[in-house]
Scaffold this motif. Structure first.
Motif, PDB file in Angstrom:
ATOM      1  N   VAL A 181       0.846  -1.186   0.000  1.00 31.43           N
ATOM      2  CA  VAL A 181       0.000   0.000   0.000  1.00 31.43           C
ATOM      3  C   VAL A 181       0.886   1.242   0.000  1.00 31.43           C
ATOM      4  CG1 VAL A 181      -1.798   1.265   1.228  1.00 31.43           C
ATOM      5  CG2 VAL A 181      -1.771  -1.223   1.302  1.00 31.43           C
ATOM      6  N   GLY A 182       0.519   2.227  -0.823  1.00 34.82           N
ATOM      7  CA  GLY A 182       1.238   3.490  -0.871  1.00 34.82           C
ATOM      8  C   GLY A 182       0.333   4.648  -0.496  1.00 34.82           C
ATOM      9  N   LEU A 183       0.912   5.666   0.131  1.00 36.94           N
ATOM     10  CA  LEU A 183       0.164   6.858   0.531  1.00 36.94           C
ATOM     11  C   LEU A 183       0.502   7.994  -0.419  1.00 36.94           C
ATOM     12  CD1 LEU A 183       0.811   6.710   4.390  1.00 36.94           C
ATOM     13  CD2 LEU A 183      -1.071   5.674   3.106  1.00 36.94           C
ATOM     14  N   GLY A 184      -0.529   8.587  -1.029  1.00 41.68           N
ATOM     15  CA  GLY A 184      -0.321   9.680  -1.966  1.00 41.68           C
ATOM     16  C   GLY A 184      -0.361  11.034  -1.285  1.00 41.68           C
ATOM     17  N   PRO A 185      -0.048  12.104  -2.023  1.00 45.38           N
ATOM     18  CA  PRO A 185      -0.063  13.454  -1.437  1.00 45.38           C
ATOM     19  C   PRO A 185      -1.426  13.876  -0.904  1.00 45.38           C
ATOM     20  CG  PRO A 185       0.307  13.520  -3.828  1.00 45.38           C
ATOM     21  CD  PRO A 185       0.414  12.103  -3.419  1.00 45.38           C
ATOM     22  N   SER A 186      -2.499  13.381  -1.526  1.00 47.41           N
ATOM     23  CA  SER A 186      -3.839  13.749  -1.046  1.00 47.41           C
ATOM     24  C   SER A 186      -4.116  13.195   0.347  1.00 47.41           C
ATOM     25  CB  SER A 186      -4.903  13.242  -2.019  1.00 47.41           C
ATOM     26  OG  SER A 186      -4.948  14.044  -3.172  1.00 47.41           O
ATOM     27  N   PHE A 187      -3.487  12.068   0.661  1.00 49.37           N
ATOM     28  CA  PHE A 187      -3.671  11.481   1.992  1.00 49.37           C
ATOM     29  C   PHE A 187      -3.165  12.450   3.062  1.00 49.37           C
ATOM     30  CE2 PHE A 187      -1.963   9.035   5.573  1.00 49.37           C
ATOM     31  CZ  PHE A 187      -3.079   8.306   5.948  1.00 49.37           C
ATOM     32  N   TYR A 188      -1.974  13.001   2.844  1.00 47.36           N
ATOM     33  CA  TYR A 188      -1.400  13.932   3.816  1.00 47.36           C
ATOM     34  C   TYR A 188      -2.170  15.255   3.837  1.00 47.36           C
ATOM     35  CZ  TYR A 188       2.374  10.538   3.707  1.00 47.36           C
ATOM     36  OH  TYR A 188       3.095   9.363   3.778  1.00 47.36           O
ATOM     37  N   SER A 189      -2.688  15.661   2.672  1.00 42.38           N
ATOM     38  CA  SER A 189      -3.512  16.880   2.630  1.00 42.38           C
ATOM     39  C   SER A 189      -4.794  16.693   3.419  1.00 42.38           C
ATOM     40  CB  SER A 189      -3.830  17.249   1.178  1.00 42.38           C
ATOM     41  OG  SER A 189      -2.678  17.605   0.480  1.00 42.38           O
ATOM     42  N   TYR A 190      -5.373  15.489   3.346  1.00 44.95           N
ATOM     43  CA  TYR A 190      -6.618  15.248   4.082  1.00 44.95           C
ATOM     44  C   TYR A 190      -6.362  15.231   5.585  1.00 44.95           C
ATOM     45  CZ  TYR A 190     -11.429  13.867   4.732  1.00 44.95           C
ATOM     46  OH  TYR A 190     -12.761  13.860   5.101  1.00 44.95           O
ATOM     47  N   ILE A 191      -5.189  14.761   5.994  1.00 48.26           N
ATOM     48  CA  ILE A 191      -4.834  14.850   7.419  1.00 48.26           C
ATOM     49  C   ILE A 191      -4.806  16.322   7.852  1.00 48.26           C
ATOM     50  CG2 ILE A 191      -2.988  14.489   9.101  1.00 48.26           C
ATOM     51  CD1 ILE A 191      -2.261  11.938   7.640  1.00 48.26           C
ATOM     52  N   GLY A 192      -4.167  17.175   7.029  1.00 47.05           N
ATOM     53  CA  GLY A 192      -4.141  18.602   7.330  1.00 47.05           C
ATOM     54  C   GLY A 192      -5.532  19.191   7.379  1.00 47.05           C
ATOM     55  N   PHE A 193      -6.390  18.796   6.444  1.00 52.48           N
ATOM     56  CA  PHE A 193      -7.780  19.260   6.418  1.00 52.48           C
ATOM     57  C   PHE A 193      -8.511  18.865   7.702  1.00 52.48           C
ATOM     58  CE2 PHE A 193     -12.155  17.774   5.141  1.00 52.48           C
ATOM     59  CZ  PHE A 193     -12.761  19.021   5.199  1.00 52.48           C
ATOM     60  N   THR A 194      -8.317  17.619   8.135  1.00 51.11           N
ATOM     61  CA  THR A 194      -8.981  17.137   9.347  1.00 51.11           C
ATOM     62  C   THR A 194      -8.525  17.899  10.579  1.00 51.11           C
ATOM     63  OG1 THR A 194      -9.150  14.912   8.380  1.00 51.11           O
ATOM     64  CG2 THR A 194      -9.412  15.094  10.767  1.00 51.11           C
ATOM     65  N   VAL A 195      -7.212  18.061  10.725  1.00 53.59           N
ATOM     66  CA  VAL A 195      -6.671  18.763  11.895  1.00 53.59           C
ATOM     67  C   VAL A 195      -7.151  20.217  11.920  1.00 53.59           C
ATOM     68  CG1 VAL A 195      -4.544  19.595  12.987  1.00 53.59           C
ATOM     69  CG2 VAL A 195      -4.648  17.264  12.067  1.00 53.59           C
ATOM     70  N   ALA A 196      -7.103  20.896  10.768  1.00 50.55           N
ATOM     71  CA  ALA A 196      -7.517  22.302  10.709  1.00 50.55           C
ATOM     72  C   ALA A 196      -9.022  22.446  10.954  1.00 50.55           C
ATOM     73  CB  ALA A 196      -7.149  22.896   9.357  1.00 50.55           C
ATOM     74  N   THR A 197      -9.820  21.500  10.470  1.00 49.61           N
ATOM     75  CA  THR A 197     -11.269  21.542  10.696  1.00 49.61           C
ATOM     76  C   THR A 197     -11.602  21.395  12.168  1.00 49.61           C
ATOM     77  OG1 THR A 197     -11.740  20.636   8.492  1.00 49.61           O
ATOM     78  CG2 THR A 197     -13.476  20.434  10.146  1.00 49.61           C
ATOM     79  N   VAL A 198     -10.996  20.396  12.813  1.00 48.14           N
ATOM     80  CA  VAL A 198     -11.233  20.188  14.248  1.00 48.14           C
ATOM     81  C   VAL A 198     -10.798  21.418  15.045  1.00 48.14           C
ATOM     82  CG1 VAL A 198     -10.587  18.804  16.251  1.00 48.14           C
ATOM     83  CG2 VAL A 198     -11.090  17.674  14.081  1.00 48.14           C
TER      84      VAL A 198
END
Length: 384
Positions: free
Chosen positions: A168-185
């Motif tokens: 399994v590989g993690l793409g750039p969108s995966f890390y962007s979604y982490i940022g989105f989640t943290v900033a939303t919370v």
């Protein structure tokens, strides 16, 4: 500072009227009767909400076009981005699952963030925002259904399941979604209903107590949840097709598989979120609804505590539904290896939604309704 009529607020959970004191930075005002948080004060919260909501929206934009996850097995590989995952679900006739995913991880969170950004930008620029009353009500209507952090946990569980099958590989969108989640919370931590009401002169309607209607609606939703809970746990939640052979997996089957693979923390999370929480929430809400129907006056503080617990944890049962959605979107290699949702997926989703609606329809003020009110006009919120 003396309280004016504007400073008086009725507690959302017990209806006790309190005069809000002036709060210092990082102070909260709590209802003196039930302990519900009436208001919070954070310095520069307007600037923080604008900055964090804009950051979250930027991260969301970057999480859409790029690769989210990739999967390779036996010389075959497949990758997905988030819009593509929804398209895959819709194209394979899982439209209800695709619609749910689109709403709770994209549309509703983005609407909340855009609404907050608009309101507080107008306030900082000394403009009067158009439609502030309606927009503020919309924010609080959508808040319980924004599930970005739960989706991220579901993705993590999916990765642990897939690692045992392939690379399994993690793409750039995966890390962007982490940022989105943290900033939303982080954005939502700064939002306070009382401050929103004061800044934009929002009139949140005071709900009249409708005992019989509330009790009947809650019983109906709890019965619906109970009926759906049976197929959700008995029927397969997903099928894994390997070399043309379909292998069904129930919720408990998935928990057992994770345990056997040594993923004990993830197995425990799925077991608690998908098995323990739904049935515990049903039992607690039945107890609460029965207690107000019978007009019981004991254990009020204990009952309001357990209501808050069920309201907080109820959304987290959606983890298993998100796991299925991710696996179905990512693992589609024909007869060699593919995953499909089972009938339990939507039944379980129905359980979560119905229990959430039951918690919302339960009127907590009924817990206190038959208590004798003495002198209530001078009650003050307790700052902490």
């Amino acid at each position: 500072m003396p309280a004016t009529q504007h400073d008086l607020v009725n507690c959302h959970e017990c209806d006790w009227p309190s005069a809000l004191p002036e709060l210092a930075h990082n102070q909260n005002a709590h209802c003196p009767r039930c302990g519900y948080k009436l208001a919070a004060q954070k310095h520069n919260h307007e600037q923080a909400i604008v900055a964090l909501s804009l950051t979250a929206l930027i991260f969301l934009g970057f999480s859409l076009p790029f690769e989210f996850l990739s999967f390779s097995s036996q010389g075959l590989s497949q990758s997905m981005n988030l819009p593509g995952s929804i398209q895959i679900l819709a194209s394979r006739e899982y439209l209800s699952l695709a619609t749910l995913l689109l709403l709770v991880i994209f549309i509703l969170p983005a609407t909340i963030l855009l609404s907050l950004f608009y309101l507080y930008c107008c306030h900082l620029c000394k403009f009067s925002p158009w439609g502030a009353n309606r927009i503020a009500k919309l924010i609080y209507l959508f808040l319980p259904w924004s599930m970005v952090e739960i989706f991220l946990v579901g993705v993590t569980v999916s990765l642990i399941k897939i690692v045992s099958l392939a690379d399994v590989g993690l793409g750039p969108s995966f890390y962007s979604y982490i940022g989105f989640t943290v900033a939303t919370v982080a954005t939502l931590l700064y939002v306070d209903k009382q401050q929103l009401k004061t800044l934009f002169e929002v009139e949140f309607a005071h709900r009249p107590v409708q005992q019989e209607l509330s009790i009947q609606r809650t019983w109906a939703l709890l019965l619906t949840s109970l009926i759906l809970y049976i197929p959700a746990n008995v029927l397969p939640i997903m099928y894994t097709r390997t070399l043309g052979q379909d292998e069904p997996s129930t919720i408990m089957g998935g928990v057992i598989l994770l345990w056997e693979l040594g993923s004990y923390p993830i197995a425990a999370i799925i077991f608690i979120a998908s098995v323990v929480v739904p049935i515990a929430k049903l039992i607690i809400l039945c107890w609460l609804n029965y207690s107000v129907q019978k007009g019981l006056s004991r254990n009020r503080q204990k009952r309001i505590y357990w209501y808050r617990v069920t309201e907080f944890i109820g959304r987290w049962s959606m983890v298993d539904v998100f796991v299925v959605a991710i696996l179905v979107s990512l693992i589609q290699l024909g007869n060699i290896m593919s995953i499909y949702p089972g009938p339990a997926a939507m039944a379980f989703c129905g359980v979560v939604i119905a229990t959430m609606l039951a918690a919302m329809s339960f009127d907590t003020r009924l817990i206190w309704a038959n208590r004798h009110w003495s002198t209530i006009t001078s009650g003050a919120g307790k700052p902490v």
